[in-house]
Structure formats: structure tokens, C-alpha cells
Enzyme design. Structure first.
Site, PDB file in Angstrom:
ATOM      1  N   GLY A  99       4.432  -3.367   5.672  1.00 56.25           N
ATOM      2  CA  GLY A  99       5.591  -4.274   5.640  1.00 56.25           C
ATOM      3  C   GLY A  99       5.566  -5.200   4.446  1.00 56.25           C
ATOM      4  O   GLY A  99       4.624  -5.225   3.657  1.00 56.25           O
ATOM      5  N   GLY A 101       4.589  -7.940   2.947  1.00 54.70           N
ATOM      6  CA  GLY A 101       3.582  -8.971   3.158  1.00 54.70           C
ATOM      7  C   GLY A 101       3.733 -10.130   2.188  1.00 54.70           C
ATOM      8  O   GLY A 101       3.306 -11.239   2.452  1.00 54.70           O
ATOM      9  N   ARG A 102       4.301  -9.821   1.038  1.00 58.24           N
ATOM     10  CA  ARG A 102       4.535 -10.920   0.104  1.00 58.24           C
ATOM     11  C   ARG A 102       5.862 -10.739  -0.626  1.00 58.24           C
ATOM     12  O   ARG A 102       6.005 -11.101  -1.798  1.00 58.24           O
ATOM     13  CB  ARG A 102       3.396 -11.053  -0.876  1.00 58.24           C
ATOM     14  CG  ARG A 102       3.113  -9.788  -1.634  1.00 58.24           C
ATOM     15  CD  ARG A 102       2.377 -10.149  -2.852  1.00 58.24           C
ATOM     16  NE  ARG A 102       1.828  -8.967  -3.473  1.00 58.24           N
ATOM     17  CZ  ARG A 102       1.055  -9.033  -4.519  1.00 58.24           C
ATOM     18  NH1 ARG A 102       0.762 -10.193  -5.030  1.00 58.24           N
ATOM     19  NH2 ARG A 102       0.602  -7.939  -5.056  1.00 58.24           N
ATOM     20  N   GLY A 139       0.369 -13.890   0.856  1.00 59.20           N
ATOM     21  CA  GLY A 139       1.791 -13.760   0.535  1.00 59.20           C
ATOM     22  C   GLY A 139       2.159 -14.251  -0.851  1.00 59.20           C
ATOM     23  O   GLY A 139       3.334 -14.339  -1.201  1.00 59.20           O
ATOM     24  N   ARG A 196      13.188  -9.873  -7.735  1.00 57.63           N
ATOM     25  CA  ARG A 196      13.535  -8.524  -8.167  1.00 57.63           C
ATOM     26  C   ARG A 196      14.768  -8.022  -7.437  1.00 57.63           C
ATOM     27  O   ARG A 196      15.130  -8.555  -6.373  1.00 57.63           O
ATOM     28  CB  ARG A 196      12.348  -7.582  -8.035  1.00 57.63           C
ATOM     29  CG  ARG A 196      11.680  -7.584  -6.686  1.00 57.63           C
ATOM     30  CD  ARG A 196      10.435  -6.701  -6.717  1.00 57.63           C
ATOM     31  NE  ARG A 196       9.968  -6.438  -5.361  1.00 57.63           N
ATOM     32  CZ  ARG A 196       8.944  -5.659  -5.078  1.00 57.63           C
ATOM     33  NH1 ARG A 196       8.292  -5.042  -6.031  1.00 57.63           N
ATOM     34  NH2 ARG A 196       8.564  -5.476  -3.823  1.00 57.63           N
ATOM     35  N   ARG A 203      11.848   2.217   1.536  1.00 60.43           N
ATOM     36  CA  ARG A 203      10.735   3.068   1.077  1.00 60.43           C
ATOM     37  C   ARG A 203      10.504   4.222   2.053  1.00 60.43           C
ATOM     38  O   ARG A 203      10.945   4.153   3.200  1.00 60.43           O
ATOM     39  CB  ARG A 203       9.447   2.226   1.049  1.00 60.43           C
ATOM     40  CG  ARG A 203       9.541   0.995   0.193  1.00 60.43           C
ATOM     41  CD  ARG A 203       8.771  -0.168   0.823  1.00 60.43           C
ATOM     42  NE  ARG A 203       9.055  -1.413   0.104  1.00 60.43           N
ATOM     43  CZ  ARG A 203       8.336  -1.848  -0.922  1.00 60.43           C
ATOM     44  NH1 ARG A 203       7.265  -1.186  -1.288  1.00 60.43           N
ATOM     45  NH2 ARG A 203       8.667  -2.947  -1.543  1.00 60.43           N
ATOM     46  N   ASP A 274       4.202   3.871   0.878  1.00 64.61           N
ATOM     47  CA  ASP A 274       4.929   2.607   1.028  1.00 64.61           C
ATOM     48  C   ASP A 274       5.410   2.101  -0.326  1.00 64.61           C
ATOM     49  O   ASP A 274       6.173   1.140  -0.388  1.00 64.61           O
ATOM     50  CB  ASP A 274       4.039   1.544   1.695  1.00 64.61           C
ATOM     51  CG  ASP A 274       2.673   1.417   1.040  1.00 64.61           C
ATOM     52  OD1 ASP A 274       1.962   2.432   0.973  1.00 64.61           O
ATOM     53  OD2 ASP A 274       2.324   0.319   0.568  1.00 64.61           O
ATOM     54  N   ASN A 275       4.980   2.744  -1.400  1.00 59.22           N
ATOM     55  CA  ASN A 275       5.437   2.354  -2.732  1.00 59.22           C
ATOM     56  C   ASN A 275       6.374   3.393  -3.327  1.00 59.22           C
ATOM     57  O   ASN A 275       6.506   3.491  -4.547  1.00 59.22           O
ATOM     58  CB  ASN A 275       4.234   2.130  -3.652  1.00 59.22           C
ATOM     59  CG  ASN A 275       3.421   0.902  -3.250  1.00 59.22           C
ATOM     60  OD1 ASN A 275       3.953  -0.015  -2.624  1.00 59.22           O
ATOM     61  ND2 ASN A 275       2.158   0.877  -3.595  1.00 59.22           N
ATOM     62  N   ASP A 284       7.297  -1.432  -6.994  1.00 58.94           N
ATOM     63  CA  ASP A 284       5.987  -2.053  -6.770  1.00 58.94           C
ATOM     64  C   ASP A 284       5.043  -1.874  -7.950  1.00 58.94           C
ATOM     65  O   ASP A 284       4.112  -1.065  -7.919  1.00 58.94           O
ATOM     66  CB  ASP A 284       5.339  -1.543  -5.471  1.00 58.94           C
ATOM     67  CG  ASP A 284       5.843  -2.344  -4.274  1.00 58.94           C
ATOM     68  OD1 ASP A 284       6.834  -3.080  -4.429  1.00 58.94           O
ATOM     69  OD2 ASP A 284       5.258  -2.231  -3.195  1.00 58.94           O
TER      70      ASP A 284
HETATM   71  P1  AMP Z   1       0.673  -2.693  -2.472  1.00 55.53           P
HETATM   72  O1  AMP Z   1      -0.163  -1.455  -2.392  1.00 55.53           O
HETATM   73  O2  AMP Z   1       0.218  -3.669  -3.510  1.00 55.53           O
HETATM   74  O3  AMP Z   1       2.109  -2.359  -2.649  1.00 55.53           O
HETATM   75  O4  AMP Z   1       0.493  -3.491  -1.106  1.00 55.53           O
HETATM   76  C1  AMP Z   1       0.251  -2.891   0.131  1.00 55.53           C
HETATM   77  C2  AMP Z   1       0.573  -3.825   1.262  1.00 55.53           C
HETATM   78  O5  AMP Z   1      -0.177  -5.022   1.174  1.00 55.53           O
HETATM   79  C3  AMP Z   1       2.026  -4.237   1.340  1.00 55.53           C
HETATM   80  O6  AMP Z   1       2.393  -4.258   2.675  1.00 55.53           O
HETATM   81  C4  AMP Z   1       2.019  -5.615   0.735  1.00 55.53           C
HETATM   82  O7  AMP Z   1       3.072  -6.396   1.213  1.00 55.53           O
HETATM   83  C5  AMP Z   1       0.681  -6.160   1.188  1.00 55.53           C
HETATM   84  N1  AMP Z   1       0.162  -7.195   0.286  1.00 55.53           N
HETATM   85  C6  AMP Z   1      -0.325  -7.031  -0.963  1.00 55.53           C
HETATM   86  N2  AMP Z   1      -0.685  -8.223  -1.509  1.00 55.53           N
HETATM   87  C7  AMP Z   1      -0.424  -9.163  -0.575  1.00 55.53           C
HETATM   88  C8  AMP Z   1      -0.574 -10.582  -0.516  1.00 55.53           C
HETATM   89  N3  AMP Z   1      -1.067 -11.288  -1.528  1.00 55.53           N
HETATM   90  N4  AMP Z   1      -0.171 -11.209   0.609  1.00 55.53           N
HETATM   91  C9  AMP Z   1       0.323 -10.528   1.649  1.00 55.53           C
HETATM   92  N5  AMP Z   1       0.489  -9.202   1.659  1.00 55.53           N
HETATM   93  C10 AMP Z   1       0.125  -8.513   0.574  1.00 55.53           C
HETATM   94 MG    MG Z   2       3.699  -2.050  -2.057  1.00 56.76          MG
END
Ligand code: AMP
Ligand code: MG
Length: 521
Positions: A99, A101-102, A139, A196, A203, A274-275, A284
Site C-alpha cells: 500500500g 506507505g509514504r 512515511g 507527482r 498498479r 507493486d511498482n 516509483d
Molecule cells: P518501494 O519498493 O520503494 O516502492 O516500496 C515498497 C513498499 O514500502 C511500499 O508499500 C511503500 O509505500 C513502502 N515504503 C517505502 N518507504 C517507506 C517509508 N519511508 N515509509 C513508509 N512506507 C514506505
Molecule cells: Mg513502490
């Protein structure tokens, strides 16, 4: 100043829990969540093209209401902040619920019409504080990764590669703790937020999560929403055919996207499901990188250094694997297995056609076999073996009249001396083929033009982004705007800016941020 109509919220089921704490969310696609305020927001860069597409003037971009909205310190009328829930396969394994997350959505803007057609863009703040999907993380986003996302999304757009866009880059005035090298030495870094935009941020993982939970009705709602709003030409198809037809289009656009990445030498670095955008957009920007010396085995992501799952040359295979995961999720609906298999096969056929077309343009050749073999394969072999810079090699190829012009594309002088004869032999074959295929001066001029449109002079080399980051850490944010400006015209010669077209300097060979990047951002 912006008109909103938030269809995702309006149409799809949301989470009834209004509190912002980490949790599993079922039976819904979004949770309402407000950004967390920041100490001292400062707009340090924005994209003039994205602002214009949204109908925002320079004065509006700089207004305090806008800067507050872009930093999460305030809302403009019509904004309704929320985060969405999705799952995903990470590094080949099902990771369950992930989901936003940030990332926090601000809403969906109805932008000024373009050629009479309504344009809509979702706005999303990245790094605006925790959401129910933050798990144990904060986040937030650091300045270095925000600069990289801001610059690269715009650079990709100007290169002609489908991508989410970046409206703005804001310094928050808050510090964020990160363990950049995963060695137990967390340190405070300046925090930042990118706003953005994309027609939608849906996704593959948005479909995988309800499928994994057996929530068929929920999954169907999202499929219907996606087709109705983003693939409306398929809406009239009979129910039994619609899903497979749509999945086929996702396979085609994903194939086109990956062929474009291969054309410009972009390595995403974290191609988890998810990306992966349902619209075939690059999405992402994390530990992405640009190949300097041509190397299909290169991955920019330190987390991927062992397996190299997401290396440059593996991207087509991984995209296909990811599409198969999406296909499997959709196959939990009432669809024909045969139609879904036919749709998935479109990835391979489209990618094959596209990559041949793309490299035919890059090499400026209509066909590439001569008596001695395949000229393209031989070039790739030479480039790989002798560590030749991909971007400089192709840009040089359009107008080179003799082999020594390629010396500048080599990283190691010894390798140039060693391979000069081989390159000379290849270049002689190449020149013969080109002359055969373009007998007239008009054809020769057209070939150069075509090649210069397929071979950028300026790409966002990792060390260039890092220089802008280092300057920003010293308080000089002007390098970000300067670099953005260069990347707005990647195919033009841009006299006076040749320094931005230089191959990676020696100092950057092993420097963090220039050769390898961590996910910790
Ligand atoms: P990513 O592979 O970087 O796209 O991130 C994978 C997952 O981790 C996604 O659900 C992001 O929202 C979550 N995520 C990455 N960095 C953070 C962060 N600093 N705070 C909260 N969630 C994060
Ligand atoms: Mg991501």
C-alpha cells in the site's frame, strides 16, 4: 485554482476506520489520511510543463496556499487526502499487503482540455508522513531520493518514455533518519516531498491483493473502474471478453515501455509488481540507474547485487513474469484461460517487434545482417567486453566518419588500445551496410536525423543527479533546476552544455549514488 473530481474515492469502497495507524485493510481500496505537517516548507523546484498542463501559473505555483498544499501543510478546496492499499510480489515472492506507505493522494484534477479532450491527473505527495500502510516505516522521504525522482520522471518524459510526472519538489525543513548503507549508522538527512502526477497510479499489486484474499467482488469492482475510466474503448465488449482484452492491452503497453527503457539505458532497479503501472508508465523511482558502460548484467540496486534479478538485460523477462502475476490475479475472475494466455503472449510478440524497431532506429539500419553475421549482436558484444559507454557510442554512430571518434566512449584507455582494431573492423562493416541502405545524400541526411531522435545526447547519468544532490546538501538548489533544464532537451546538441553529456568520471565509479544505490530513501 484547481478543479477536483476524485473518482477513485467516489466510486470504489473505502476503509471505515478514520484513524491513522498501521493495519491490514480488507474489503476496501483506500483509507482517508491527512499528511503530517512539516516545519518549514520551501518550494525548491517545479516542472514548468506539468504546472502548465494543470493550468497553474508561475505565480500560483509560488503562492503560499500552493506551497502549503504541496508540502502537506494545507489543503486546497476540493482536495481529499487518502492512501490506497495494494499488495505485490517483491523480488519474486508474494509480500502480502503493502500500500501507499509514504504516498498520500490529494485528489484528481480536471485539467484544461488539450485538443478538446478532457485531461485528468491524480496528484500524490511522496514523503508526506505515515499512512495506515506505512508498516513500521516513517512515511517520509529524504532530499536525495526526492531530487532523483523529481529529475528522472521529467527526464524520462522528455526522452519520450511513458512515466508518471513530477510537479514539484519541496524541502520540508524537517530531518529524516536513514541508514543509507544498512550498516547500523543511521544519520539525519534533510526531508523532502515530491508532488507527482499521473492519470492513475493503479498498479498490478492493486489487483493482486484482493485476488490473494479471495475478494472476487472487490477485484471485479476495480477491474470495472479501471476499464471504464482508463480503457473506455473496451467497455462495450461483451463481459466474457473484456478482461482478457484489457489484460492484452496492459501486456502491449508494458512491452512498449520496457523497449523504451532498453533504448535509453534505464534500469528501474525494483521491478516488483507493486511498482508496475497499469498504464505502462515508469513508476516509483527508487534505486534506479542509467547504464554508463553497456552491461546487461548491471543493477543499480545494492539490495539486488546478489541475485541481479532487476539487472538491465533482465528487465524484459521480469516484466513478463510480473504480467503473469497480474494475469493470475485476474484469472480468479470468470475469464477464459485461453484468452488470458493469448493476451499474455502479446507481451513477447510486442516486445520482439518493438525492440527490433527501437534498435533499428538506434543503429540507423533497416536490416543488420551481412556476410559476417549480425552487426547488432556483434556491437553489443564489443560494447559489453570493452566497457563502452552506451549513450556516447550511439550518439557518435550517427555522424562518425572514422573509428577514432569512438575513443571518447571508452572508460579504460587500455581497452580502447586493445579493441581499436576490432571496433575498426566492425565500423567498416557498419559503414558498408549504411551506404548500401542509404545510397542518396537525402537518405543519408534522413538517417542521421532518425538516429539523433532515437539516441539522446543527454541522459540523467547517476553522477549528474548526485552532483545536484551534493550541491543541494550544501544549500545550493540551483543545480537541480539547471539539470532539469538540460534534460528537457535530451536530443538537442545544446552548445555550451557538453559537460552534461560526459561519461561517468573516474571519481564516480564506486561512489554511493553514482554506481550503486540503496532502497533506503
Ligand atoms: P518501494 O519498493 O520503494 O516502492 O516500496 C515498497 C513498499 O514500502 C511500499 O508499500 C511503500 O509505500 C513502502 N515504503 C517505502 N518507504 C517507506 C517509508 N519511508 N515509509 C513508509 N512506507 C514506505
Ligand atoms: Mg513502490
Amino acid at each position: 485554482m484547481l478543479k477536483f473530481d476524485n473518482r477513485f474515492l467516489r466510486t470504489l469502497p473505502g476503509d471505515a476506520n478514520p484513524r491513522n495507524h498501521a493495519r491490514q485493510v480488507q474489503g476496501a481500496f483506500w483509507s482517508r489520511v491527512a499528511p503530517t505537517s512539516v516545519a518549514a516548507p520551501r518550494l525548491i523546484a517545479y516542472s514548468p510543463e506539468v504546472a502548465a498542463a494543470l493550468g497553474l501559473s508561475d505565480a500560483q505555483m509560488h503562492s503560499s496556499e500552493m506551497v502549503n498544499a504541496l508540502s502537506g501543510n494545507g489543503m486546497l478546496p476540493g482536495m481529499e487526502p487518502y492512501a490506497t492499499v495494494y499488495g505485490g510480489h517483491q523480488f519474486g515472492n508474494w509480500a502480502g499487503q503493502l500500500g501507499d506507505g509514504r504516498a498520500i493522494f490529494l485528489g484528481e484534477v480536471i485539467a484544461p482540455r488539450l485538443g478538446g479532450v478532457e485531461q485528468r491527473y491524480e496528484l500524490q505527495l511522496k514523503g508526506a508522513g505515515p499512512t495506515p500502510y506505512s508498516r513500521r516505516a516513517d512515511g517520509r522521504a529524504v532530499l536525495r531520493s526526492s531530487i532523483r525522482e523529481f529529475l528522472c520522471s521529467e527526464a524520462m518524459h522528455h526522452l519520450g518514455v511513458p512515466t508518471t510526472r513530477a510537479l514539484s519538489l519541496v524541502l520540508t525543513g524537517d530531518e529524516v533518519e536513514r541508514d543509507m548503507f544498512y550498516d547500523g549508522n543511521a544519520a539525519p538527512e534533510p526531508g523532502a516531498i515530491v508532488c507527482r502526477t499521473a492519470p492513475t497510479f493503479i498498479r498490478f499489486g492493486h489487483f493482486e491483493l484482493p485476488a490473494s484474499r479471495g475478494e472476487a467482488a472487490l477485484l471485479k469492482q476495480l477491474v470495472d473502474f479501471t476499464i471504464a475510466n482508463y480503457f473506455p474503448h473496451l467497455a462495450a465488449l461483451p463481459e466474457a471478453e473484456r478482461v482478457a482484452a484489457w489484460f492484452g492491452e496492459v501486456c502491449v503497453s508494458t512491452a512498449q515501455l520496457i523497449a523504451q527503457w532498453m533504448r535509453v539505458g534505464f534500469v528501474h532497479g525494483v521491478m516488483n509488481t507493486d511498482n508496475m503501472s497499469i498504464l505502462g508508465l515508469t513508476i516509483d523511482y527508487g534505486p534506479y540507474g542509467w547504464v554508463d558502460n553497456f552491461d546487461p548484467g548491471w543493477t543499480p540496486n545494492t539490495t539486488d547485487a546478489g541475485g541481479k534479478r532487476y539487472a538491465f538485460g533482465r528487465q524484459p523477462g521480469v516484466a513478463q513474469w510480473n504480467l503473469a502475476r497480474l494475469g493470475a490475479a485476474l484469472s480468479t475472475l470468470d475469464v477464459s484461460a485461453e484468452a488470458m494466455a493469448t493476451a499474455l503472449a502479446k507481451f513477447e510478440s510486442t516486445y520482439g517487434t518493438e525492440i527490433a524497431r527501437v534498435f533499428s532506429e538506434k543503429f540507423g539500419l533497416y536490416q543488420w545482417a551481412d556476410a559476417e553475421g549480425d552487426l547488432m549482436d556483434d556491437a553489443f558484444m564489443l560494447m559489453n567486453d570493452a566497457e563502452i559507454d552506451m549513450t556516447i557510442f550511439f550518439r557518435t554512430l550517427a555522424t562518425a566518419s572514422q573509428v577514432d571518434e569512438f575513443a571518447a566512449a571508452f572508460y579504460l584507455p587500455g581497452q580502447w588500445t586493445q579493441s581499436r582494431e576490432k571496433i575498426a573492423a566492425w565500423f567498416a562493416r557498419y559503414t558498408t551496410l549504411c551506404t548500401e541502405q542509404n545510397p542518396t545524400p537525402e537518405q543519408r541526411a534522413a538517417r542521421i536525423k532518425r538516429m539523433n531522435e532515437a539516441n539522446p545526447k543527454y541522459v540523467l547519468r547517476n553522477y549528474l543527479a548526485q552532483q545536484a544532490i551534493d550541491a543541494a546538501h550544501q544549500g545550493d538548489t540551483s543545480k537541480i533546476t539547471e539539470l532539469l533544464d538540460v534534460m528537457r532537451y535530451p536530443y538537442d546538441e545544446q552548445p555550451g552544455r557538453e559537460a552534461f553529456a560526459q561519461k561517468r568520471p573516474d571519481w564516480a565509479r564506486h561512489k554511493a549514488g553514482c554506481s550503486m544505490l540503496s532502497c533506503s530513501s
